[in-house]
Design a protein around this motif. Sequence first.
Motif, mmCIF file in Angstrom:
data_model
loop_
_atom_site.group_PDB
_atom_site.id
_atom_site.type_symbol
_atom_site.label_atom_id
_atom_site.label_comp_id
_atom_site.label_asym_id
_atom_site.label_seq_id
_atom_site.Cartn_x
_atom_site.Cartn_y
_atom_site.Cartn_z
ATOM 1 N N LYS A 76 6.563 12.454 -69.385
ATOM 2 C CA LYS A 76 6.494 13.573 -70.101
ATOM 3 C C LYS A 76 5.200 14.390 -69.839
ATOM 4 C CE LYS A 76 10.229 12.687 -73.416
ATOM 5 N NZ LYS A 76 10.697 12.655 -74.653
ATOM 6 N N ILE A 77 5.304 15.758 -69.827
ATOM 7 C CA ILE A 77 3.829 16.338 -69.518
ATOM 8 C C ILE A 77 3.019 16.543 -71.004
ATOM 9 C CG2 ILE A 77 4.808 18.597 -70.235
ATOM 10 C CD1 ILE A 77 2.265 17.751 -67.611
ATOM 11 N N GLU A 78 3.644 16.356 -71.936
ATOM 12 C CA GLU A 78 2.850 16.165 -73.432
ATOM 13 C C GLU A 78 2.112 15.048 -73.422
ATOM 14 O OE1 GLU A 78 6.407 18.832 -73.494
ATOM 15 O OE2 GLU A 78 6.332 16.544 -72.815
ATOM 16 N N GLU A 79 2.466 13.841 -72.740
ATOM 17 C CA GLU A 79 1.479 12.776 -72.860
ATOM 18 C C GLU A 79 0.072 12.948 -72.320
ATOM 19 O OE1 GLU A 79 3.091 9.331 -71.118
ATOM 20 O OE2 GLU A 79 5.292 9.958 -71.348
ATOM 21 N N CYS A 80 -0.045 14.059 -71.593
ATOM 22 C CA CYS A 80 -1.640 14.284 -71.114
ATOM 23 C C CYS A 80 -2.476 14.830 -72.347
ATOM 24 C CB CYS A 80 -1.633 15.250 -70.171
ATOM 25 S SG CYS A 80 -1.161 17.184 -70.650
ATOM 26 N N LEU A 81 -1.839 15.348 -73.511
ATOM 27 C CA LEU A 81 -2.747 15.631 -74.657
ATOM 28 C C LEU A 81 -3.364 14.628 -75.141
ATOM 29 C CD1 LEU A 81 -0.151 18.170 -76.188
ATOM 30 C CD2 LEU A 81 -2.091 18.817 -75.051
ATOM 31 N N GLU A 82 -3.059 13.474 -75.042
ATOM 32 C CA GLU A 82 -3.764 12.265 -75.705
ATOM 33 C C GLU A 82 -5.046 12.201 -74.841
ATOM 34 O OE1 GLU A 82 -2.372 8.207 -74.300
ATOM 35 O OE2 GLU A 82 -0.660 9.279 -74.367
ATOM 36 N N PHE A 83 -4.941 12.456 -73.837
ATOM 37 C CA PHE A 83 -6.326 12.206 -73.107
ATOM 38 C C PHE A 83 -7.381 13.374 -73.081
ATOM 39 C CE2 PHE A 83 -2.875 9.921 -70.651
ATOM 40 C CZ PHE A 83 -3.726 8.618 -70.320
ATOM 41 N N LYS A 84 -6.565 14.606 -73.467
ATOM 42 C CA LYS A 84 -7.464 15.559 -73.658
ATOM 43 C C LYS A 84 -8.516 15.466 -74.856
ATOM 44 C CE LYS A 84 -7.009 20.717 -74.413
ATOM 45 N NZ LYS A 84 -6.111 21.836 -74.614
ATOM 46 N N ASN A 85 -7.695 15.021 -76.003
ATOM 47 C CA ASN A 85 -8.317 14.933 -77.158
ATOM 48 C C ASN A 85 -9.456 13.578 -77.399
ATOM 49 O OD1 ASN A 85 -6.733 16.485 -78.257
ATOM 50 N ND2 ASN A 85 -5.229 15.397 -78.849
ATOM 51 N N PRO A 130 -12.838 13.205 -75.836
ATOM 52 C CA PRO A 130 -14.005 13.791 -75.098
ATOM 53 C C PRO A 130 -14.985 12.847 -74.596
ATOM 54 C CG PRO A 130 -14.654 13.854 -77.477
ATOM 55 C CD PRO A 130 -13.014 13.566 -77.404
ATOM 56 N N ASP A 131 -14.872 11.825 -74.855
ATOM 57 C CA ASP A 131 -15.579 10.622 -74.078
ATOM 58 C C ASP A 131 -15.038 10.153 -72.641
ATOM 59 O OD1 ASP A 131 -13.573 9.561 -75.482
ATOM 60 O OD2 ASP A 131 -14.591 7.551 -75.558
ATOM 61 N N LEU A 132 -14.056 10.821 -72.414
ATOM 62 C CA LEU A 132 -13.272 10.316 -71.092
ATOM 63 C C LEU A 132 -13.292 11.541 -70.246
ATOM 64 C CD1 LEU A 132 -10.331 8.103 -72.274
ATOM 65 C CD2 LEU A 132 -12.276 7.717 -71.145
ATOM 66 N N ASN A 133 -13.454 11.188 -69.026
ATOM 67 C CA ASN A 133 -13.170 12.559 -67.863
ATOM 68 C C ASN A 133 -11.790 11.868 -67.513
ATOM 69 O OD1 ASN A 133 -15.581 13.708 -68.117
ATOM 70 N ND2 ASN A 133 -16.510 12.338 -66.776
ATOM 71 N N GLY A 143 -12.612 21.590 -65.064
ATOM 72 C CA GLY A 143 -13.428 22.105 -66.104
ATOM 73 C C GLY A 143 -14.447 21.167 -66.467
ATOM 74 N N SER A 144 -14.957 21.075 -67.739
ATOM 75 C CA SER A 144 -15.903 20.234 -68.480
ATOM 76 C C SER A 144 -15.722 18.797 -68.264
ATOM 77 C CB SER A 144 -16.493 20.664 -69.605
ATOM 78 O OG SER A 144 -15.074 20.274 -70.573
ATOM 79 N N ASN A 145 -14.583 18.299 -68.375
ATOM 80 C CA ASN A 145 -14.142 16.829 -68.571
ATOM 81 C C ASN A 145 -12.992 16.713 -67.936
ATOM 82 O OD1 ASN A 145 -12.760 17.846 -70.868
ATOM 83 N ND2 ASN A 145 -12.953 15.772 -71.463
ATOM 84 N N TYR A 146 -12.442 17.638 -67.179
ATOM 85 C CA TYR A 146 -10.896 17.519 -66.708
ATOM 86 C C TYR A 146 -10.923 18.032 -65.342
ATOM 87 C CZ TYR A 146 -9.954 22.470 -67.577
ATOM 88 O OH TYR A 146 -10.020 23.674 -67.536
ATOM 89 N N ILE A 147 -9.888 17.510 -64.393
ATOM 90 C CA ILE A 147 -9.615 18.099 -63.148
ATOM 91 C C ILE A 147 -8.352 17.891 -62.985
ATOM 92 C CG2 ILE A 147 -9.923 15.867 -61.935
ATOM 93 C CD1 ILE A 147 -11.160 17.570 -59.562
#
Length: 354
Positions: free
Chosen positions: A48-57, A59-62, A135-139
């Motif tokens: 599910k697309i909602e699972e990507c939010l756990e990576f967004k939260n 900040p130490d991970l790209n 962006g700053s830490n995501y692509i």
Amino acid sequence: MVVSGKRGSQIGLAPGSLVHVGEKKVEEVVIRVLAYNSEKLVDKKLEKIEECLEFKNHPDLNFWINVDGLDRIDIIEKLGGYFNIHPLTLEDVLNTRQRPKTEDYDSYIYSILKMILLDPKKEELTIDQVSIIFGSNYILSFQEREGDVFDTVRERFENPASRLRKNGVDYLAYNLIDAVVDNYFLILERFGDDIEYLEEGLVTQPRPETLRIIQRYKRDMIILRKSVWPLRELINGLQRVESDLIKETTRIYLRDVYDHTIQVIDTVEDFRDILSSMVDVYLSSLSYKMNEVMKVLTVIATIFIPLTFIVGIYGMNFKFMPELEWHWGYPAVMLVMTFLAVSMFIYFKKKNWV
């Protein structure tokens, strides 16, 4: 407003209206995320697309989210909402008729590329649009179908000491662009071998199939040219953009891929010139073969002109022709005709006319 259709379905809609312009190339949209830093690596497919939010939260991970398939407009819209992507950017992502370009939106940089793949069985080029937002830490990358040229990039993530793991997403964006450009070299190398082989047989055996192959290659060169020329402007724009999202160390690599792009453009232009000249060679070869045939036929006709003259004389059947009553008349005439034919042939041979 969310609709789906062809280019004409955008007419009359407000700017930023999401419309999928293009073909549906996947049965099911595939979302893959790759989160990383120098110590950790996570590579998984999202249900599910909602699972990507756990990576967004974190900040130490790209992290790199790749979406294969553009017909699910709701997924593109949700993903854009999670990362505050402008509606005009999402509109361009869904429109697969876009020209390669790059745009700076302050909080992120958006680029469009044309990824070209060669089908080895059909010997045909397939063109897919690739949209890259970082962006700053995501692509975020969006493709029309599964299967791309980024497998080598993904493999390098397996090495904890690789530069991809140590650098930011701007360096990853460079690697994705570089992979697309490097694939152009592979396609051109294949075309170079085919064109060289085609050129060898062009003079000796010009056939209608040869002309059709040349025309197909010329069409492929036009496709490559339309994809590569704007790419030069795209990379040049990334070098010049005044944004903290692109580090100075990455700009050095962008200059390198810019040089590669120029090499691709030069090669495409060289191949176009070669193919154009091959059409002239093909026509000249046909004309040469026709001239050779006409020369042989002319020689044969010339040899038979005196023979026809002699036969015509003795075919008049006048009563008082002395040779008609001569016992050796017929063999003598045949001998004279044979002598004339052989003599003329030897003369033409010495003149290199046959």
